[in-house]
Enzyme design. Sequence first.
Site, PDB file in Angstrom:
ATOM      1  N   TYR A  20       3.464   7.504 -17.264  1.00  0.00           N
ATOM      2  CA  TYR A  20       2.527   8.597 -16.461  1.00  0.00           C
ATOM      3  C   TYR A  20       1.469   7.868 -17.042  1.00  0.00           C
ATOM      4  O   TYR A  20       1.248   7.794 -18.251  1.00  0.00           O
ATOM      5  CB  TYR A  20       2.834  10.017 -16.919  1.00  0.00           C
ATOM      6  CG  TYR A  20       3.196  10.667 -15.794  1.00  0.00           C
ATOM      7  CD1 TYR A  20       2.394  10.803 -14.577  1.00  0.00           C
ATOM      8  CD2 TYR A  20       4.116  11.569 -15.739  1.00  0.00           C
ATOM      9  CE1 TYR A  20       2.703  11.567 -13.568  1.00  0.00           C
ATOM     10  CE2 TYR A  20       4.720  12.286 -14.686  1.00  0.00           C
ATOM     11  CZ  TYR A  20       3.870  12.313 -13.524  1.00  0.00           C
ATOM     12  OH  TYR A  20       4.300  13.207 -12.524  1.00  0.00           O
ATOM     13  N   GLU A  69      -2.319   9.213 -15.447  1.00  0.00           N
ATOM     14  CA  GLU A  69      -3.184   9.989 -14.918  1.00  0.00           C
ATOM     15  C   GLU A  69      -4.652   9.632 -15.525  1.00  0.00           C
ATOM     16  O   GLU A  69      -4.740   9.387 -16.630  1.00  0.00           O
ATOM     17  CB  GLU A  69      -2.975  11.355 -15.003  1.00  0.00           C
ATOM     18  CG  GLU A  69      -1.716  12.028 -13.850  1.00  0.00           C
ATOM     19  CD  GLU A  69      -1.366  13.262 -14.273  1.00  0.00           C
ATOM     20  OE1 GLU A  69      -0.709  13.163 -15.219  1.00  0.00           O
ATOM     21  OE2 GLU A  69      -1.369  14.118 -13.212  1.00  0.00           O
ATOM     22  N   ASP A  97     -10.998   0.747   8.019  1.00  0.00           N
ATOM     23  CA  ASP A  97      -9.542   0.705   7.603  1.00  0.00           C
ATOM     24  C   ASP A  97      -8.985  -0.615   7.969  1.00  0.00           C
ATOM     25  O   ASP A  97      -8.571  -1.011   9.237  1.00  0.00           O
ATOM     26  CB  ASP A  97      -8.780   1.754   8.381  1.00  0.00           C
ATOM     27  CG  ASP A  97      -7.336   2.041   8.050  1.00  0.00           C
ATOM     28  OD1 ASP A  97      -6.811   0.976   7.359  1.00  0.00           O
ATOM     29  OD2 ASP A  97      -6.679   2.739   8.424  1.00  0.00           O
ATOM     30  N   THR A 106      -3.699  -1.321   3.060  1.00  0.00           N
ATOM     31  CA  THR A 106      -2.375  -1.249   2.525  1.00  0.00           C
ATOM     32  C   THR A 106      -2.230  -2.597   1.863  1.00  0.00           C
ATOM     33  O   THR A 106      -2.880  -3.595   2.401  1.00  0.00           O
ATOM     34  CB  THR A 106      -1.068  -0.817   3.550  1.00  0.00           C
ATOM     35  OG1 THR A 106      -1.521  -1.768   4.692  1.00  0.00           O
ATOM     36  CG2 THR A 106      -1.098   0.282   4.041  1.00  0.00           C
ATOM     37  N   LYS A 120       1.301  -5.620   4.047  1.00  0.00           N
ATOM     38  CA  LYS A 120       1.385  -5.955   5.599  1.00  0.00           C
ATOM     39  C   LYS A 120       1.287  -7.670   5.512  1.00  0.00           C
ATOM     40  O   LYS A 120       1.848  -8.193   4.554  1.00  0.00           O
ATOM     41  CB  LYS A 120       0.284  -5.535   6.274  1.00  0.00           C
ATOM     42  CG  LYS A 120       0.646  -3.685   6.667  1.00  0.00           C
ATOM     43  CD  LYS A 120      -0.083  -3.198   7.660  1.00  0.00           C
ATOM     44  CE  LYS A 120       0.346  -1.720   7.983  1.00  0.00           C
ATOM     45  NZ  LYS A 120      -0.196  -0.564   7.118  1.00  0.00           N
ATOM     46  N   ARG A 139       4.788  -2.087  -1.313  1.00  0.00           N
ATOM     47  CA  ARG A 139       4.270  -1.010  -0.559  1.00  0.00           C
ATOM     48  C   ARG A 139       3.075  -0.222  -1.224  1.00  0.00           C
ATOM     49  O   ARG A 139       3.208   0.224  -2.566  1.00  0.00           O
ATOM     50  CB  ARG A 139       5.394  -0.219  -0.342  1.00  0.00           C
ATOM     51  CG  ARG A 139       5.234   0.864   0.851  1.00  0.00           C
ATOM     52  CD  ARG A 139       6.675   1.134   1.715  1.00  0.00           C
ATOM     53  NE  ARG A 139       6.797  -0.011   2.290  1.00  0.00           N
ATOM     54  CZ  ARG A 139       6.582  -0.129   3.805  1.00  0.00           C
ATOM     55  NH1 ARG A 139       5.737   0.894   4.195  1.00  0.00           N
ATOM     56  NH2 ARG A 139       6.686  -1.189   4.453  1.00  0.00           N
TER      57      ARG A 139
HETATM   58  N1  DSN Z   1       2.796   2.024  10.406  1.00  0.00           N
HETATM   59  C1  DSN Z   1       1.782   0.954  10.432  1.00  0.00           C
HETATM   60  C2  DSN Z   1       1.792   0.134  11.343  1.00  0.00           C
HETATM   61  O1  DSN Z   1       2.925  -0.263  11.904  1.00  0.00           O
HETATM   62  O2  DSN Z   1       0.791  -0.108  12.209  1.00  0.00           O
HETATM   63  C3  DSN Z   1       0.276   1.793  10.413  1.00  0.00           C
HETATM   64  O3  DSN Z   1       0.383   2.623   9.266  1.00  0.00           O
END
Ligand code: DSN
Length: 456
Positions: free
Chosen positions: A61, A63, A207, A233, A236, A242
Amino acid sequence: MTDARKYGQDFDLLEKQDPEIASILRAEVKRQQSDVQLIASENFTSRAVLAALGTVLSNKYAEGYPGKRYYGGCEVVDRAEIIAIERAKQLFGAEHANVQPHSGASANIAVYAAFTKPGDTVLAMSLPHGGHLTHGSKVNFSGKWFNIVSYGVRQDNELIDYDELRDQAIRTKPKMICSGATAYPSLIDFEKIRTICDEVGAIMWVDAAHFIGLVAGKAIPSPVPYADVVSFTTHKVLRGPRGGMILCKEEHAAGIDKAVFPGIKGGPIMSAVAGKAVALKECATPAYQNYAKQVISNAKSLASGLVEEGMRAVSGGTETHLALIDIRATGVNGKVADERCGAAGIVLNKNAIPFDPESPAVTSGIRVGSPATTTQGMGTAEMREIASLIVRAIREGDDASKAAAIKSDVHALTAQGDGHPDRHALTDLEAGDGLLGAGHHHLLTGDRGQLLDRGL
Ligand code: DSN
């Protein structure tokens, strides 16, 4: 011993202790490697990232932030977080980085929390034109708690309508303007959006979840010099674990950090933070930059292949890792196309196209992306082949025997590649040059080497 490269650390132990879950892991490895993975937001992480994820860091942990934690014993995990932050700042030329968000959506919640109050006006891209749930969908917290004004694309060229965006900004005086999308194949003009934000005194939020990996690989222009805040994120194109991350200008650093913790979450997942650090180091290599460029070449090849087969690429093609395809010429809708492709071992998703006459549950389109196949070593020639397999599946996939024949062609194609996550980073490391090494092709021999040479 089981091949840990495929199944992760201590897989043999898992198999002994919990064969039920172990069998699911085996099946998922098989599915990921034998089917063609075209979900534009998915990728294969490197083995080094997976190794960092499956560690004792998960036990801790922490925090707070490095040096300012609410628990004892954080002096070791602090080092992982400091490294992740420094790597993020260096890779993106950012003034400040917060590496704790658990996901893209939680990074976005923190952005709202840092810059707005419930009821404030925020301008963002509409979901049916390619936005995201957290950009103001009525079923999401963003649409329920904020006054979201949506902008979209022009009907004639399917590109963002910057004139409409500016008019809406002047009319509605938003606190924040969000750019970034999940199904927009073109580049976004960040300079133009900065000018509009300055004109109306709005915070510029990007974003960048979908394309940040292309920015990391220097394959497309970066929003970082323009934006007040960039959320994304890490799993990707970026090929990390993730999770989520936020970059911002120094003047917003304290606000963002407070919004992330204690604003919207408790303890960070330190194994994920370490995995993010590993991925960021990989992203700084020439091999990753080659990868990012190849992702775009592959997406272009896939889109042109589909156009040659009679489909229509929204906005005329792609400049990124994904293409949005209007499949109405086939007489098959997005939902059925998605199902037929799935049955043929081609994993993609149905997707609304701008001004779609069909409902979001049906749609007139599909979204395809190249991050995962590129990681597997496929090149433009393989993407052409995939385009023709997709169209065969859509047109003929209602016939079970034809679907089975397509699936066997799909599996023949994936069998040619390694299917494994990290040949770029790994081959460079093996070349003895550290992560900055070059000349990895000598390590590849035989058919696989030829395939990879064609691809890169
Ligand atoms: N789920 C993602 C996508 O496939 O674009 C976006 O959060």
